[in-house]
Structure formats: C-alpha cells, structure tokens
Design an enzyme around this catalytic site. Structure first.
Site, PDB file in Angstrom:
ATOM      1  N   GLY A  80       0.814  -1.209   0.000  1.00 56.53           N
ATOM      2  CA  GLY A  80       0.000   0.000   0.000  1.00 56.53           C
ATOM      3  C   GLY A  80       0.842   1.249   0.000  1.00 56.53           C
ATOM      4  CG  ASP A  81      -1.005   4.877  -0.759  1.00 61.40           C
ATOM      5  OD1 ASP A  81      -1.650   4.753   0.305  1.00 61.40           O
ATOM      6  OD2 ASP A  81      -1.532   5.227  -1.829  1.00 61.40           O
ATOM      7  CG  PHE A  82       2.955   7.586   2.840  1.00 69.17           C
ATOM      8  CD1 PHE A  82       3.888   7.016   3.685  1.00 69.17           C
ATOM      9  CD2 PHE A  82       3.407   8.177   1.663  1.00 69.17           C
ATOM     10  CE1 PHE A  82       5.248   7.023   3.375  1.00 69.17           C
ATOM     11  CE2 PHE A  82       4.757   8.198   1.347  1.00 69.17           C
ATOM     12  CZ  PHE A  82       5.678   7.620   2.203  1.00 69.17           C
TER      13      PHE A  82
ATOM     14  CG  HIS B 209      15.322  12.435   3.239  1.00 71.71           C
ATOM     15  ND1 HIS B 209      16.680  12.188   3.193  1.00 71.71           N
ATOM     16  CD2 HIS B 209      14.740  11.298   2.770  1.00 71.71           C
ATOM     17  CE1 HIS B 209      16.907  10.985   2.716  1.00 71.71           C
ATOM     18  NE2 HIS B 209      15.750  10.419   2.451  1.00 71.71           N
TER      19      HIS B 209
END
Length: 567
Positions: free
Chosen positions: A451-453, A470
């Site tokens: 998945g993603d965030f 960063h």
C-alpha cells in the site's frame, strides 16, 4: 658531493642533539608562548614529544648509511615509504608523486631525561646528475619538512579535536597532513606560532590509526588559505565519484585482498576484470591518492575504505557507488536547472520522478533498494532506542510498524535484537517482494502490507519512518504524518530516522544530502525545529532526539496530548 653530504649530516646531527635535550613539558611552551597552567598540563597528559625530523638527500644507500653512522644513528635499512612527504614534495615542486621515491627511517634516541624518542629521517635519493638536484637545493633552503612531533597518547577523536583546537588557540596554523596506510597512522601538520622560541617552524601531531574524519576538517582549514588549489580540488570531485563507480562496476574490489593481505599486480588485476593494464594502473594510482587502495612493492590492496565497495560483504556500499556514479550523477548535471526553475533535475533529465523511473526497471529498482540499505551503519544503535526496548518488555508483546520500510534492513535489525517483538512492513508491491525474501527467516513474526501512506495500519505500538520525510516537500510530509497520527494508538511511539541539518551551519552530511534531495526527488533535509513544526501540524510532538552514525538522528515523537500529559 662531499660538501652537500656534510651539510645534510650537520643538520641531521643538530636534530639528534635537539631530540636528546628536550622533553614535552619544556618544549610545548617554546612552541606556543603563553601556554601554561591547566592547558599545558592537559597537553602534557594527552601527547608526548616523540621526535624531530629532517629531510636528507643522499646519492645512494651507502651515503645514507655513512651519514647516519656519523650521527650515531643505527636504523633498519632500507627506508619504508613516506606517502605524506612524497605528496607534499610533488605539490610543492609540481612533480608527479611517482618520480619522488621518498623513504622514512625512525632510528631511536635516548634523551637526557631517559625518555625514548626517535629522529625521523626523510630520505629523497638524488643520484649524481639527477634532475632532482633543484628539488634538493630548494628543500635545504626552505627546510619545509623539518619539524618537531608529538604523538597522541590516547587516539580518541574528541581528544584529537581538543588538541588541534588548543594548538590553534596559541597561534598554530593548519599546514596539511595525511593518512599513511603503510603504517596505519594519521599525521596533522601545523605551522608553529609566529612567536615560537625554537628553530623548527612546523609541528606534527601523529596519531596511530585512521583518523581521516578529523583530518578532513584540518585539511579544509589548510586549503582555505590556498584558494586556487581549493577550487581545483573542489572541481575535480566529480572525477572521484566516477573513479569509484568505475572501480566498482569493473568489480576490481572483488578480486583484491584487503588490509593485511597480499598485494596484486596490475597485470593480474587487469586480466581478472577484463581491463587494459595501463589504464587500470592510472585509475588505481588515483584511488591510492584518495585512500581507497594502497600500493606496496607487491602491488595494490584494498584499504578499509575500498573494502566497502566489495559485493556481498556486510555493510557493502557498492550499490551506492553505482547509484551515485550512475542515475544520480546524470541528474546532477541539471542542478543549475533546478536552482533556476525549481523543477527537479532528475525529472527534467529522465522525464519522470525517480520512484516511477526505478519501479519500471527491476534491476534499477533492486540497485536503489540496495543503495538505501548500504547506509545501514546509521541503523546500528536504533534497536537499542528506549521506545523499542520498552515495547519489547511489554507483557503482552508489541508490534513495530515500519512505514515505507524499503527492503526491511532496519526492521530486520529491530526484530533480530528483540525476539518478543513482531513487525509489519508497509511498502510498494515490488519492494514488498524483496523484503519478503530478506526477512523470510523471521517467519510469522513479520507480516507485509502492500500500500501507500494512506494504508498505515492501526495495530502498532512503535511506528518507524526511516529516511522517508526527506523525500517530500512540507505539505506532503504533513499528510504522511497525519496518516501516521490517525493510525497510532494513544500509547504508541513514532521514531523518525533522518539526517538533521545543524542549526549553526556546522559541517554535516545533512547539508550535502539537502542538495541531493532537492536535485533528485524534490525533497529536503530539515533542522530539528523545522521537523518539530511539521509534527505539531499533524497533532504530534517531538519528545527526544538521539544521534546516530553518518550524521543521522532518531527523532522520538508521540501524540501531542500524550506528550503534554507526561509533562
């Protein structure tokens, strides 16, 4: 020739007498007038007068032996190589270092106080009719290599920095230095204070071991007074990047022995890696100059620095060399475009962002993931962080969630250090597969989430964001942190691993990576206060900061309400 030899012998004899007559406590105030009291006692405690040095120019070994005998010195011949003085002579006289066969001898001398010291004899052989006569005459006149030396008793970096600072406070000026791999020692040269009351105008600090990290700042100070040389050294930095990349791509490190092993001749190395011997020799001489390999009578061997470029070794940085000498090297050519327009140079060069570009090329994606793991020395102290040790001691067990955890290098270390912890790694599909392979020995203790965030799971006790923030601008960082905050139970901790920009402008790898992130991903490094503001915007609070190797840090973050209640 007889007159010349007599002159060298006379200077050397004066040096022998000086070494016999002096001691540490008496000599330091002569070199640094005004030095007394506690600072003098501190210097005497941490360093000792070890030798004085002269550079001599015999025609051959027989004349050298005669000269030493006349001075009452009985050294072991032949001399060993002197890398530092050879390089200084090469720069001063615009000669190739290979033309200057500079040796070093350290015959023992007993002082009047009973102290055991040495006379350091640098030897540049000047055969009759040699074109080195001009070099010899200039050096006799200038006495550039004559010096007195102190050996650091306890080679601790903090002690070493303190000694350098004290010397500077009493008028000493940085005057070069270097690391000698043949004897594993680091040399710091200083110009003596203008008011010094001895004839020697240079002072050496000799430190056993490899202390090039401290030496770099000393050399930078020295070069700051030589602006033209400084500019040339800076401009040729790209050559070093490509030399390291070519050395790695050809797999030369993989067929070489490291420190303590045998040297390998250029012809043999060239045959093993499929290179032209003459061209490979040029590359290796350059890499010897920057400390990646060492050259001896039997050929070339790897230093501890060069050994990090081997494939498959623990802590290998091979992937970083190929990445920084490859895609990121190409994109850095567009740095001016980024500064001028704000567009990311990588996207300008490759036509897409670096995440998408790497994801479409499996080999490049694997290289990138390996390069991220190559800086794993930064992670060494992380498993001992109090938030993780406390979670490991929880009666019911605990779960660590590594958000965008790459190939699992950090999570694997944490779970290996704490057998009672479980882990969840959240990543993109192709990265998850690499992490599964890397962490398969952990079995059911580690699960994987594609998945993603927005998919950060809500089941964790400790969440980790390692070198993630960063990559993104401030608004995207706030969104990532909000996803984490929403998923975190009230008791959970968040550990953010990043390089943090120094607030005072001190030298830091974070400053270099700030430029890299701007050029290649559109991200940035940040100060601790800047991170604190981003955390606050997401309902979080910075409660602690722990330093890590390679100028990294762990930022310990909790939900703001919990942080306030703890206070």
């Amino acid at each position: 020739m007889i007159t010349t030899l007599s002159g060298d012998t006379s200077r050397l004899l004066s040096t022998v007498d000086f070494v016999k007559e002096q001691d540490t406590a008496a000599l330091l105030p002569l070199l640094f007038p005004g030095l007394d009291g506690p600072e003098l006692r501190t210097l005497v405690e941490h360093c000792r007068f070890s030798h004085a040095a002269q550079l001599v120019f015999p025609a051959d070994e027989a004349e050298l032996r005669s000269m030493l005998t006349a001075c009452g010195l009985v050294p072991a011949l032949p001399p060993g190589p002197s890398v530092v003085v050879r390089e200084r002579l090469a720069v001063r006289h615009r000669r190739r270092a290979g033309e200057l066969n500079v040796g070093i001898l350290r015959p023992p001398v007993v002082g009047v106080d009973g102290g055991h010291r040495t006379v350091e004899v640098f030897v540049l052989t000047v055969p009759p009719g040699s074109d080195l006569d001009a070099v010899a005459e200039a050096e006799r006149e200038g006495q550039h290599e004559a010096h007195v030396a102190f050996e650091v008793v306890a080679p601790d970096p903090l002690v070493l920095r303190g000694l350098c600072a004290t010397f500077a406070r009493y008028g000493a000026t940085a005057d070069g230095g270097g690391y000698n791999p043949h004897e594993n020692g680091t040399v710091f040269y200083f110009g003596a204070a203008a008011e010094a009351k001895v004839g020697y105008r240079r002072v050496e600090l000799y430190v056993p071991g490899d202390h090039r990290d401290v030496l770099s700042a000393h050399l930078a100070e020295h070069r700051s007074r030589q602006p033209a040389e400084t500019v040339l050294r800076l401009l040729t930095g790209a050559w070093t990047t490509q030399a390291l990349a070519a050395f790695t791509e050809l797999r030369v490190p993989d067929v070489m022995d490291g420190e303590g092993g045998r040297g390998t001749g250029v012809e043999e190395l060239a045959r093993k890696v499929g290179a032209r011997p003459r061209n490979l020799a040029t590359l290796l001489r350059y890499l010897a100059m920057v400390g990646v390999v060492a050259e001896g009578r039997d050929g070339f061997r790897l230093t501890a620095v060069g050994a990090l470029l081997r494939a498959g070794d623990q802590g290998s940085m091979r992937a970083l060399a190929l990445m920084y000498g490859g895609p990121f090297y190409q994109s850095f050519a567009g740095l001016g475009h980024t500064v001028r327009t704000g567009q990311v140079a990588f996207e300008h060069h490759f036509g897409e962002n670096h995440f998408d570009h790497f994801a479409r090329d499996p080999e490049l994606a694997e290289l990138f993931d390996q390069s991220m793991a190559a800086g794993s020395a930064m992670f060494d102290p992380v498993p001992a962080h109090p938030a993780l040790t406390a979670a490991a001691e929880a009666p019911a067990g605990a779960t660590v969630v590594d958000v965008a955890g790459g190939n699992g290098e950090l999570l694997g270390r944490v779970l290996a250090a704490h057998p009672r912890l479980n882990g969840v790694l959240l990543e993109r599909p192709h990265v998850v597969e690499a992490a599964r392979r890397r962490l398969e020995d952990l079995g059911p203790r580690c699960s994987f989430l594609v998945g993603d965030f927005a998919d950060v799971p809500a089941s964790g006790d400790v969440y980790v964001l390692s070198r993630v923030l960063h990559d993104w601008d401030d608004e995207q960082c706030r969104e990532i942190l909000r996803h984490c905050a929403r998923a975190m139970p009230d008791h959970a901790d968040l550990l953010v691993v990043e390089r943090v920009l120094p607030a005072d402008g001190a030298f830091s790898l974070a400053t270099a990576w700030d430029l890299h992130m701007m050029c290649n991903v559109g991200g940035r490094e940040r100060t601790a206060d800047h991170y604190g503001g981003l955390f606050a915007d997401a309902g979080l609070a910075l409660v602690g900061r722990t330093p890590l190797p390679l100028d990294g840090a762990v930022l310990h973050v909790r939900k703001a309400a919990r942080s306030a209640s703890v206070r």
